[in-house]
Design an enzyme around this catalytic site. Sequence first.
Site, PDB file in Angstrom:
ATOM      1  N   TYR A 187      40.787 -22.228 -11.436  1.00 50.94           N
ATOM      2  CA  TYR A 187      40.544 -22.920 -12.713  1.00 50.94           C
ATOM      3  C   TYR A 187      40.695 -21.960 -13.887  1.00 50.94           C
ATOM      4  O   TYR A 187      41.211 -22.333 -14.943  1.00 50.94           O
ATOM      5  CB  TYR A 187      39.148 -23.561 -12.728  1.00 50.94           C
ATOM      6  CG  TYR A 187      39.075 -24.818 -11.900  1.00 50.94           C
ATOM      7  CD1 TYR A 187      39.509 -26.042 -12.406  1.00 50.94           C
ATOM      8  CD2 TYR A 187      38.582 -24.793 -10.600  1.00 50.94           C
ATOM      9  CE1 TYR A 187      39.451 -27.198 -11.647  1.00 50.94           C
ATOM     10  CE2 TYR A 187      38.528 -25.938  -9.824  1.00 50.94           C
ATOM     11  CZ  TYR A 187      38.962 -27.140 -10.364  1.00 50.94           C
ATOM     12  OH  TYR A 187      38.915 -28.281  -9.600  1.00 50.94           O
ATOM     13  N   LYS A 244      44.485 -29.144  -5.361  1.00 50.05           N
ATOM     14  CA  LYS A 244      44.615 -27.720  -5.632  1.00 50.05           C
ATOM     15  C   LYS A 244      43.720 -26.967  -4.665  1.00 50.05           C
ATOM     16  O   LYS A 244      42.700 -27.548  -4.268  1.00 50.05           O
ATOM     17  CB  LYS A 244      44.265 -27.357  -7.072  1.00 50.05           C
ATOM     18  CG  LYS A 244      42.974 -27.927  -7.672  1.00 50.05           C
ATOM     19  CD  LYS A 244      41.654 -27.754  -7.044  1.00 50.05           C
ATOM     20  CE  LYS A 244      41.118 -26.391  -6.742  1.00 50.05           C
ATOM     21  NZ  LYS A 244      39.768 -26.475  -6.070  1.00 50.05           N
TER      22      LYS A 244
HETATM   23  P1  NAD Z   1      35.573 -31.512   2.556  1.00 47.90           P
HETATM   24  O1  NAD Z   1      35.250 -30.545   3.646  1.00 47.90           O
HETATM   25  O2  NAD Z   1      34.434 -32.245   1.936  1.00 47.90           O
HETATM   26  O3  NAD Z   1      36.612 -32.593   3.075  1.00 47.90           O
HETATM   27  C1  NAD Z   1      37.757 -32.226   3.802  1.00 47.90           C
HETATM   28  C2  NAD Z   1      38.237 -33.396   4.606  1.00 47.90           C
HETATM   29  O4  NAD Z   1      39.351 -32.985   5.389  1.00 47.90           O
HETATM   30  C3  NAD Z   1      37.154 -33.910   5.590  1.00 47.90           C
HETATM   31  O5  NAD Z   1      37.138 -35.302   5.562  1.00 47.90           O
HETATM   32  C4  NAD Z   1      37.651 -33.404   6.936  1.00 47.90           C
HETATM   33  O6  NAD Z   1      37.275 -34.260   8.003  1.00 47.90           O
HETATM   34  C5  NAD Z   1      39.165 -33.419   6.743  1.00 47.90           C
HETATM   35  N1  NAD Z   1      39.877 -32.541   7.662  1.00 47.90           N
HETATM   36  C6  NAD Z   1      41.041 -32.848   8.249  1.00 47.90           C
HETATM   37  N2  NAD Z   1      41.419 -31.875   9.078  1.00 47.90           N
HETATM   38  C7  NAD Z   1      40.492 -30.925   9.010  1.00 47.90           C
HETATM   39  C8  NAD Z   1      40.325 -29.647   9.632  1.00 47.90           C
HETATM   40  N3  NAD Z   1      41.228 -29.177  10.495  1.00 47.90           N
HETATM   41  N4  NAD Z   1      39.239 -28.914   9.315  1.00 47.90           N
HETATM   42  C9  NAD Z   1      38.335 -29.355   8.420  1.00 47.90           C
HETATM   43  N5  NAD Z   1      38.434 -30.559   7.803  1.00 47.90           N
HETATM   44  C10 NAD Z   1      39.502 -31.332   8.086  1.00 47.90           C
HETATM   45  O7  NAD Z   1      36.374 -30.697   1.456  1.00 47.90           O
HETATM   46  P2  NAD Z   1      36.648 -31.160  -0.041  1.00 47.90           P
HETATM   47  O8  NAD Z   1      35.636 -30.544  -0.926  1.00 47.90           O
HETATM   48  O9  NAD Z   1      36.821 -32.615  -0.091  1.00 47.90           O
HETATM   49  O10 NAD Z   1      38.025 -30.391  -0.354  1.00 47.90           O
HETATM   50  C11 NAD Z   1      39.274 -30.898   0.083  1.00 47.90           C
HETATM   51  C12 NAD Z   1      40.379 -30.426  -0.859  1.00 47.90           C
HETATM   52  O11 NAD Z   1      40.113 -30.902  -2.167  1.00 47.90           O
HETATM   53  C13 NAD Z   1      40.527 -28.916  -0.985  1.00 47.90           C
HETATM   54  O12 NAD Z   1      41.875 -28.566  -1.126  1.00 47.90           O
HETATM   55  C14 NAD Z   1      39.780 -28.591  -2.257  1.00 47.90           C
HETATM   56  O13 NAD Z   1      40.226 -27.412  -2.906  1.00 47.90           O
HETATM   57  C15 NAD Z   1      40.077 -29.813  -3.087  1.00 47.90           C
HETATM   58  N6  NAD Z   1      39.046 -30.089  -4.105  1.00 47.90           N
HETATM   59  C16 NAD Z   1      39.440 -30.312  -5.369  1.00 47.90           C
HETATM   60  C17 NAD Z   1      38.505 -30.578  -6.341  1.00 47.90           C
HETATM   61  C18 NAD Z   1      38.927 -30.881  -7.746  1.00 47.90           C
HETATM   62  O14 NAD Z   1      38.070 -30.974  -8.613  1.00 47.90           O
HETATM   63  N7  NAD Z   1      40.208 -31.073  -8.003  1.00 47.90           N
HETATM   64  C19 NAD Z   1      37.152 -30.597  -6.011  1.00 47.90           C
HETATM   65  C20 NAD Z   1      36.777 -30.372  -4.703  1.00 47.90           C
HETATM   66  C21 NAD Z   1      37.740 -30.122  -3.738  1.00 47.90           C
END
Ligand code: NAD
Length: 368
Positions: A221, A136
């Site tokens: 949320y 999401k």
């Molecule tokens: P993050 O920045 O920690 O991780 C993102 C990942 O995507 C990294 O490994 C990065 O290298 C990769 N990536 C690939 N292409 C990229 C680009 N062009 N620019 C930047 N990063 C790139 O982020 P996250 O917190 O893991 O969030 C990722 C997704 O998960 C989002 O959609 C976020 O909303 C979702 N999320 C959901 C929950 C939940 O509880 N359901 C919690 C946190 C994040």
Amino acid sequence: MGSRRKFLEKVSLTTVGLPLLSTPLNLFATSCEPYEGPILKVAIMGLGSYGTRVAEAMQTCTRAKLVGVISGTPSKIEKWKEKYNIPEKNCYNYENYDAIKDNPDIDAVYIITPNGLHKEQTLKVAKTGKHVICEKPMGINAAEGQAMVDGCKAANVKLLIGYRMHFEPKTMAAIKMRQDGEFGQPKFFQGQSGFTIGDPTQWRLNKELSGGGAMMDIGIYSINGARYMLGEDPIWITAQETKTDPVKFKEGIDETIQFQMGFPSGAVANCLSTYAMNNLDRFYMTGSDGFVEMQPSTGYGPIEGRTHKGPLPQPHVTHQTLQMDGMAALIYDGVQPIVPVDGEEGVKDMKIIDAIFLAAKTGKKVEL
Ligand code: NAD
């Protein structure tokens, strides 16, 4: 007998059904019998902070298994290969992952990358014939979400959105109480979702990659929560935006938005979404005959909840473990969670986000 009923009977003997059972008795049901049904073999795309959390949670799944990765960072792939025993043949990068179509060891790809990449990646995975689980918000607006739903339908694969709260025991218990009429007629929902965001250079504050600010990330949320706590979809929205730091929160990146939603029954919701305040993780719903309060309501847990009848006693289980086992049950047995997690559910939230942005911008009430 319906497949849900059959599944519940099966899982009450094996613990596999944790996500579907809300009473403490069932939650503690155990068996020595190992699970022998199909396993959902999953590759995670995006090995960032949340991808890592999901990978860890999947280590205790019964029905789902982490078997592959898609990443642009070779050093991360090496680390994950070793840590999770992932074979080289199940490792891909962003240039070659369409080759997953020829890999029978992978059933589904879980997309955990920045929001602005979800649509393109979903459509590309769908074309490989593998199921898509996408984080999401599913995209950056409703049009993207609908394109994802259509693309997955055309490819005949499932599209599921990472709504982990739909498998969380206390949340499910509160929803069940509402469905059973224990709160009477739902009247009012209050949702507060927010935290103080750090690093100003992160993708969450880059409109192209995030699609917006706090609303896309955390406000969603309260939107989704209002819908599952009240059991209805809104028909109108009003919204007001506040920005105290226009340098950090640039054009198109919302810092704080208060929004109100009206529902067909006459119920109303009043919510706050913010990147500028901590300790905001609370849901409150009151009906004609009772109330439920959850605080924390959507963090990684433990969730705490109480109703007019007393505390919600369900134990904490890692949300993502329940989610992935539940999604495997959905894919293989057609078992629907108490609230859907499909692409259509994601589009409903995206439509509301579009309307909130429009209402905040115009100052007008937006009808849905
Ligand atoms: P993050 O920045 O920690 O991780 C993102 C990942 O995507 C990294 O490994 C990065 O290298 C990769 N990536 C690939 N292409 C990229 C680009 N062009 N620019 C930047 N990063 C790139 O982020 P996250 O917190 O893991 O969030 C990722 C997704 O998960 C989002 O959609 C976020 O909303 C979702 N999320 C959901 C929950 C939940 O509880 N359901 C919690 C946190 C994040």
